[in-house]
Enzyme design. Structure first.
Site, mmCIF file in Angstrom:
data_model
loop_
_atom_site.group_PDB
_atom_site.id
_atom_site.type_symbol
_atom_site.label_atom_id
_atom_site.label_comp_id
_atom_site.label_asym_id
_atom_site.label_seq_id
_atom_site.Cartn_x
_atom_site.Cartn_y
_atom_site.Cartn_z
ATOM 1 N N SER A 1 -6.738 -14.597 -5.682
ATOM 2 C CA SER A 1 -5.693 -14.864 -4.683
ATOM 3 C C SER A 1 -4.859 -13.633 -4.359
ATOM 4 O O SER A 1 -4.036 -13.657 -3.459
ATOM 5 C CB SER A 1 -4.761 -15.973 -5.184
ATOM 6 O OG SER A 1 -4.139 -15.558 -6.394
ATOM 7 N N GLY A 2 -5.037 -12.561 -5.129
ATOM 8 C CA GLY A 2 -4.228 -11.370 -4.879
ATOM 9 C C GLY A 2 -2.813 -11.500 -5.405
ATOM 10 O O GLY A 2 -1.902 -10.803 -4.964
ATOM 11 N N ASP B 1 2.494 1.964 -3.084
ATOM 12 C CA ASP B 1 2.678 2.350 -4.498
ATOM 13 C C ASP B 1 1.839 3.562 -4.884
ATOM 14 O O ASP B 1 2.290 4.423 -5.622
ATOM 15 C CB ASP B 1 2.482 1.176 -5.465
ATOM 16 C CG ASP B 1 1.090 0.572 -5.468
ATOM 17 O OD1 ASP B 1 0.337 0.793 -4.495
ATOM 18 O OD2 ASP B 1 0.762 -0.138 -6.436
ATOM 19 N N ASP C 1 1.757 -3.636 -9.602
ATOM 20 C CA ASP C 1 1.452 -4.965 -10.138
ATOM 21 C C ASP C 1 1.903 -5.097 -11.587
ATOM 22 O O ASP C 1 2.577 -6.052 -11.964
ATOM 23 C CB ASP C 1 -0.046 -5.269 -10.022
ATOM 24 C CG ASP C 1 -0.504 -5.318 -8.573
ATOM 25 O OD1 ASP C 1 0.361 -5.345 -7.677
ATOM 26 O OD2 ASP C 1 -1.719 -5.319 -8.336
ATOM 27 N N HIS D 1 0.835 -1.209 0.000
ATOM 28 C CA HIS D 1 0.000 0.000 0.000
ATOM 29 C C HIS D 1 0.872 1.262 0.000
ATOM 30 O O HIS D 1 0.476 2.302 0.501
ATOM 31 C CB HIS D 1 -0.977 0.011 1.187
ATOM 32 C CG HIS D 1 -2.103 -0.970 1.022
ATOM 33 N ND1 HIS D 1 -3.234 -0.692 0.286
ATOM 34 C CD2 HIS D 1 -2.257 -2.239 1.468
ATOM 35 C CE1 HIS D 1 -4.034 -1.751 0.303
ATOM 36 N NE2 HIS D 1 -3.468 -2.702 1.003
#
Length: 387
Positions: free
Chosen positions: A125-126, A36, A174, A34
């Site tokens: 699943s992240g 980015d 990501d 958290h």
């Protein structure tokens, strides 16, 4: 999954040979969660779980997509003239978004495509199945149409797709990890400047175990956007005395000196996490470089504690995995990875203790949560590529 299997499946679905075959990885983030979208540092790597694809160019402007993961949806057909978000198109919206933004930025995708995909990232699943798919489609288009586009620019289009097409207000980590990954290396990325460096991941006699809660996370519907807005409001309050645009610009001491400007306790906790996590991430990369795996592990643990108590994005499932992992023999560190609210954690575990680790953590988790977690050994892989 090998190239021939993918190509054979493509031919079975579309009745033609594929022109090229591709692989796009998922990702884990070792530390820097958290941060980015808060202008801080992240430390992710691409993994060997991911999305395979095969594709061919068509002579008309039809776009036909088939996913072996959603066989019941069959072939989903659209066209270059209809690149609008449509809920019934399901996963294909990620592909439409990438093609839309490629065209918007002047890249000549002037013919349709047939695209087959099959992924082995567990759904929800992240581990960034959406970024994996976005970068896969981007690289397919780049290869088939010989597009002149820098990889970092392709990564940015992946984020645009997520933000503006799908409507999830996520940061760039990501897509960057998926698109820029290198085998056995993590990426220290400054999300404020997009400056990055590769760092070899040498875990000695340890492996990275991915721990899946098997609780799906729905990012768009979660509290993700709420956290982002809390941090942005905190930045606004700090700007009364500080010339900053993001929390990532502050070191921990400066933040502590000006924290009194933040008037709400929750906002203070969120901002504190973003600032301190950014510091931990840089310290963790340095510890890894120095071969100090114990310090690296302690920083990983500290990250989870902050995500649990200050950022409040973990939940009973992820906390059970991390807290149980900390008590096991041969564990250097464990934490949630990704956005939280379900999804996965990671643990750094002595190779010789992995089986006992899985058994013990699995047993405690199942007793407490009511269903079993899943475990995978993470191999750090290359970014999206032509096979």
């Amino acid at each position: 999954m090998d190239k021939k299997v993918i190509n054979d499946k493509f031919t079975e679905i579309f009745g033609e040979q594929a022109e090229a075959t591709f692989f796009s990885p998922g990702r884990i983030n070792l530390i820097g969660e958290h941060t980015d979208y808060n202008g801080g540092h992240v430390f992710p790597c691409a993994i060997s779980l991911g999305t395979y694809g095969a594709a061919r160019k068509r002579e008309d402007n039809k776009l036909r997509f088939y996913s072996a993961n959603f066989e019941d949806l069959g072939i989903i057909e659209t066209s270059l003239d209809d690149l609008k978000y449509d809920k019934k198109d399901n996963w294909v919206n990620y592909a439409k978004g990438m093609i839309y933004f490629l065209k918007e930025t002047g890249h000549d995708v002037d013919k349709g495509m047939d695209i087959f995909i099959e992924g082995n990232i567990p759904n929800g699943s992240g581990l960034s199945s959406s970024a994996s798919l976005e970068m896969l489609i981007g690289v397919i288009a780049q290869e088939l149409f010989n597009l002149d586009i820098d990889r970092v620019d392709l990564v940015k289009l992946g984020m645009e797709t997520e933000n503006k097409f799908i409507g999830v207000n996520s940061g760039i980590m990501d897509q960057f990890a998926v698109g820029m990954g290198k085998q056995n290396q993590a990426i220290l990325l400054d999300t404020n400047t997009l400056e990055y460096s590769y760092a070899p991941v040498d875990m000695g006699n340890n492996v990275i175990v991915i721990m899946n809660t098997n609780k799906r996370r729905e990012l768009a519907d979660s509290k993700y956007n709420e956290r982002r807005s809390e941090c942005e409001t905190a930045v606004g309050e700090l700007q009364a005395k500080l010339d900053i645009k993001t929390l990532g610009e502050l070191d921990a001491q400066t933040f502590d000196e000006y924290a009194y400007l933040i008037e709400d306790e929750n906002r203070l906790k969120r901002a504190r996490h973003a600032v301190w996590e950014n510091q931990r991430t840089m310290q963790a990369q340095a510890a890894l470089e120095e071969g100090d795996l114990e310090k690296f592990g302690r920083l990983v643990n500290a990250s989870h504690v902050s995500l649990e108590h200050d950022y409040e994005v973990t939940g009973i499932e992820l906390d059970t995995l991390a807290h149980t992992a900390w008590k096991q023999e041969g564990v250097l560190g464990a934490r949630m990875t990704g956005a939280g609210f379900g999804g996965c954690g990671i643990a750094i575990v002595d190779k010789d203790k992995v089986e006992a680790f899985k058994e013990n953590v699995g047993k405690v988790y199942t007793e407490k949560i009511g269903y079993a977690p899943a475990f995978y050994i993470a191999e750090i892989a290359d970014g999206t590529k032509v096979l």
